[in-house]
Design a protein around this motif. Structure first.
Motif, PDB file in Angstrom:
ATOM      1  N   VAL A 192       0.964 -10.314  -8.567  1.00  0.00           N
ATOM      2  CA  VAL A 192       1.095  -8.910  -8.168  1.00  0.00           C
ATOM      3  C   VAL A 192      -0.286  -8.394  -7.787  1.00  0.00           C
ATOM      4  N   GLU A 193      -0.387  -7.797  -6.620  1.00  0.00           N
ATOM      5  CA  GLU A 193      -1.679  -7.333  -6.119  1.00  0.00           C
ATOM      6  C   GLU A 193      -1.557  -5.919  -5.571  1.00  0.00           C
ATOM      7  N   LEU A 194      -2.382  -5.023  -6.086  1.00  0.00           N
ATOM      8  CA  LEU A 194      -2.465  -3.665  -5.563  1.00  0.00           C
ATOM      9  C   LEU A 194      -3.581  -3.599  -4.528  1.00  0.00           C
ATOM     10  N   LEU A 195      -3.278  -3.012  -3.374  1.00  0.00           N
ATOM     11  CA  LEU A 195      -4.239  -2.923  -2.280  1.00  0.00           C
ATOM     12  C   LEU A 195      -4.643  -1.465  -2.074  1.00  0.00           C
ATOM     13  N   PRO A 196      -5.942  -1.161  -2.049  1.00  0.00           N
ATOM     14  CA  PRO A 196      -6.371   0.231  -1.847  1.00  0.00           C
ATOM     15  C   PRO A 196      -6.156   0.678  -0.402  1.00  0.00           C
ATOM     16  N   TYR A 197      -5.575   1.846  -0.242  1.00  0.00           N
ATOM     17  CA  TYR A 197      -5.390   2.443   1.086  1.00  0.00           C
ATOM     18  C   TYR A 197      -6.742   2.610   1.777  1.00  0.00           C
ATOM     19  N   HIS A 198      -6.786   2.272   3.072  1.00  0.00           N
ATOM     20  CA  HIS A 198      -8.004   2.474   3.860  1.00  0.00           C
ATOM     21  C   HIS A 198      -7.651   3.169   5.180  1.00  0.00           C
ATOM     22  N   THR A 199      -8.669   3.594   5.889  1.00  0.00           N
ATOM     23  CA  THR A 199      -8.465   4.360   7.121  1.00  0.00           C
ATOM     24  C   THR A 199      -8.943   3.601   8.352  1.00  0.00           C
ATOM     25  N   LEU A 200      -9.021   2.283   8.267  1.00  0.00           N
ATOM     26  CA  LEU A 200      -9.586   1.490   9.360  1.00  0.00           C
ATOM     27  C   LEU A 200      -8.725   1.510  10.622  1.00  0.00           C
ATOM     28  N   GLY A 201      -7.438   1.852  10.490  1.00  0.00           N
ATOM     29  CA  GLY A 201      -6.569   1.838  11.663  1.00  0.00           C
ATOM     30  C   GLY A 201      -6.451   3.165  12.388  1.00  0.00           C
ATOM     31  N   MET A 202      -7.140   4.199  11.912  1.00  0.00           N
ATOM     32  CA  MET A 202      -6.979   5.540  12.491  1.00  0.00           C
ATOM     33  C   MET A 202      -7.322   5.576  13.979  1.00  0.00           C
ATOM     34  N   GLU A 203      -8.342   4.836  14.383  1.00  0.00           N
ATOM     35  CA  GLU A 203      -8.781   4.869  15.771  1.00  0.00           C
ATOM     36  C   GLU A 203      -7.685   4.387  16.714  1.00  0.00           C
ATOM     37  N   LYS A 204      -6.859   3.438  16.247  1.00  0.00           N
ATOM     38  CA  LYS A 204      -5.774   2.920  17.078  1.00  0.00           C
ATOM     39  C   LYS A 204      -4.787   4.031  17.441  1.00  0.00           C
ATOM     40  N   TYR A 205      -4.518   4.931  16.487  1.00  0.00           N
ATOM     41  CA  TYR A 205      -3.600   6.046  16.747  1.00  0.00           C
ATOM     42  C   TYR A 205      -4.164   6.950  17.839  1.00  0.00           C
ATOM     43  N   SER A 206      -5.459   7.188  17.757  1.00  0.00           N
ATOM     44  CA  SER A 206      -6.114   8.038  18.756  1.00  0.00           C
ATOM     45  C   SER A 206      -5.994   7.418  20.147  1.00  0.00           C
ATOM     46  N   VAL A 207      -6.246   6.108  20.230  1.00  0.00           N
ATOM     47  CA  VAL A 207      -6.156   5.401  21.514  1.00  0.00           C
ATOM     48  C   VAL A 207      -4.730   5.434  22.060  1.00  0.00           C
ATOM     49  N   MET A 208      -3.746   5.318  21.149  1.00  0.00           N
ATOM     50  CA  MET A 208      -2.338   5.303  21.565  1.00  0.00           C
ATOM     51  C   MET A 208      -1.773   6.699  21.807  1.00  0.00           C
ATOM     52  N   GLY A 209      -2.545   7.731  21.441  1.00  0.00           N
ATOM     53  CA  GLY A 209      -2.061   9.103  21.599  1.00  0.00           C
ATOM     54  C   GLY A 209      -0.980   9.468  20.613  1.00  0.00           C
ATOM     55  N   VAL A 210      -1.061   8.884  19.414  1.00  0.00           N
ATOM     56  CA  VAL A 210      -0.064   9.118  18.359  1.00  0.00           C
ATOM     57  C   VAL A 210      -0.749   9.818  17.192  1.00  0.00           C
ATOM     58  N   ASP A 211      -0.077  10.810  16.606  1.00  0.00           N
ATOM     59  CA  ASP A 211      -0.631  11.513  15.449  1.00  0.00           C
ATOM     60  C   ASP A 211      -0.649  10.593  14.231  1.00  0.00           C
ATOM     61  N   TYR A 212      -1.754  10.605  13.495  1.00  0.00           N
ATOM     62  CA  TYR A 212      -1.856   9.816  12.270  1.00  0.00           C
ATOM     63  C   TYR A 212      -1.418  10.681  11.097  1.00  0.00           C
ATOM     64  N   PRO A 213      -0.345  10.321  10.399  1.00  0.00           N
ATOM     65  CA  PRO A 213       0.242  11.189   9.364  1.00  0.00           C
ATOM     66  C   PRO A 213      -0.682  11.496   8.192  1.00  0.00           C
ATOM     67  N   LEU A 214      -1.602  10.591   7.865  1.00  0.00           N
ATOM     68  CA  LEU A 214      -2.441  10.780   6.686  1.00  0.00           C
ATOM     69  C   LEU A 214      -3.898  11.048   7.054  1.00  0.00           C
ATOM     70  N   LYS A 215      -4.102  11.788   8.136  1.00  0.00           N
ATOM     71  CA  LYS A 215      -5.473  12.001   8.629  1.00  0.00           C
ATOM     72  C   LYS A 215      -6.351  12.748   7.627  1.00  0.00           C
ATOM     73  N   ASP A 216      -5.739  13.487   6.696  1.00  0.00           N
ATOM     74  CA  ASP A 216      -6.519  14.233   5.705  1.00  0.00           C
ATOM     75  C   ASP A 216      -6.603  13.502   4.368  1.00  0.00           C
ATOM     76  N   THR A 217      -6.098  12.272   4.317  1.00  0.00           N
ATOM     77  CA  THR A 217      -6.112  11.490   3.072  1.00  0.00           C
ATOM     78  C   THR A 217      -7.323  10.565   3.053  1.00  0.00           C
ATOM     79  N   PRO A 218      -8.159  10.670   2.017  1.00  0.00           N
ATOM     80  CA  PRO A 218      -9.358   9.810   1.951  1.00  0.00           C
ATOM     81  C   PRO A 218      -8.980   8.380   1.547  1.00  0.00           C
ATOM     82  N   PRO A 219      -9.854   7.414   1.793  1.00  0.00           N
ATOM     83  CA  PRO A 219      -9.592   6.053   1.315  1.00  0.00           C
ATOM     84  C   PRO A 219      -9.414   6.032  -0.201  1.00  0.00           C
ATOM     85  N   MET A 220      -8.623   5.101  -0.676  1.00  0.00           N
ATOM     86  CA  MET A 220      -8.386   4.978  -2.106  1.00  0.00           C
ATOM     87  C   MET A 220      -9.623   4.436  -2.810  1.00  0.00           C
TER      88      MET A 220
END
Length: 237
Positions: A192-220
């Motif tokens: 069993v492995e817990l993985l900390p949330y990260h924001t490394l994929g946010m830029e892809k949403y910007s490039v695709m013109g899609v809103d990122y749902p957790l834009k105000d959530t900091p990395p875990m």
């Protein structure tokens, strides 16, 4: 032979199953997880079409690096959306003693049993253990992933459980203890492995013109993730 839509191939991955593995990231996913860092894999019509025979040629070249524990991992996207392709690929791999691993959220349709017969290990991404919260987080139907998990139980295929810890969503001790209870009821879990949330994929949403749902959530916080990792291991022991 079957042909699959492939987003990308990592020749020698170290985090997608045991040992050194060639990782195939398949195109297409039916979920829209709020924290997804690969939105470019969502659409099934994207990626490059590659046949099983061509992939086997690549795997044979890398096979000397696999050693006793490595092999091939099919990830995504969601590999179950291309289940016929993955099943044929894994069947060919087993003929040549290449270890097979399925990295999945369990969100697909098809003959799970045939696939699991040629799968050595399932990396199962548990999004949430409660149906209503699962839908809120992923947009998906909890019964679909439950059906896949039941097939894994029946096949007795070894499981590694993964779960992303997201601040203010899945990071409470109560949630982790509840997750532990869910996992404890699954008989063939090896890790069993817990993985900390990260924001490394946010830029892809910007490039695709899609809103990122957790834009105000900091990395875990990684230190808190370690504490929760100990908590969940204690809860299932």
């Amino acid at each position: 032979m079957q042909r699959g839509k492939i987003h990308s191939i990592e020749s020698m991955g170290l985090v997608d199953g045991p040992g050194i593995r060639s990782v195939l990231f398949l195109q297409g996913c039916g979920l829209r997880c709020k924290y997804c860092h690969n939105p470019d894999t969502w659409q099934l019509h994207g990626g490059k079409e590659i046949g099983v025979d061509e992939i086997m040629k690549k795997l044979r070249r890398f096979q000397p690096y696999f050693g006793d524990t490595g092999g091939v991992t099919c990830s995504g996207g969601e590999p179950l959306l291309q289940i016929e392709f993955v099943t044929e690929l894994f069947r060919e791999c087993k003929k040549e003693n290449i270890s097979t691993c399925l990295d999945t959220a369990g969100y697909g349709f098809g003959n799970y049993q045939e696939l699991l017969e040629v799968t050595d290990l399932v990396l199962f991404d548990v999004k949430h253990y409660l149906a209503e919260e699962y839908t809120a987080l992923t947009g998906g139907d909890f019964s679909v992933t439950t059906e896949f998990l039941n097939a894994v139980r029946k096949s007795q295929t070894s499981l590694w459980i993964r779960h992303v810890v997201v601040p203010n969503i899945t990071d409470s001790e109560a949630h982790i203890k509840g997750l532990g209870g869910y996992i404890k009821a699954i008989p063939n879990v090896k890790r069993v492995e817990l993985l900390p949330y990260h924001t490394l994929g946010m830029e892809k949403y910007s490039v695709m013109g899609v809103d990122y749902p957790l834009k105000d959530t900091p990395p875990m916080c990684k230190e808190k993730t370690k504490q929760l990792q100990k908590l969940i291991l204690d809860s299932i022991s």
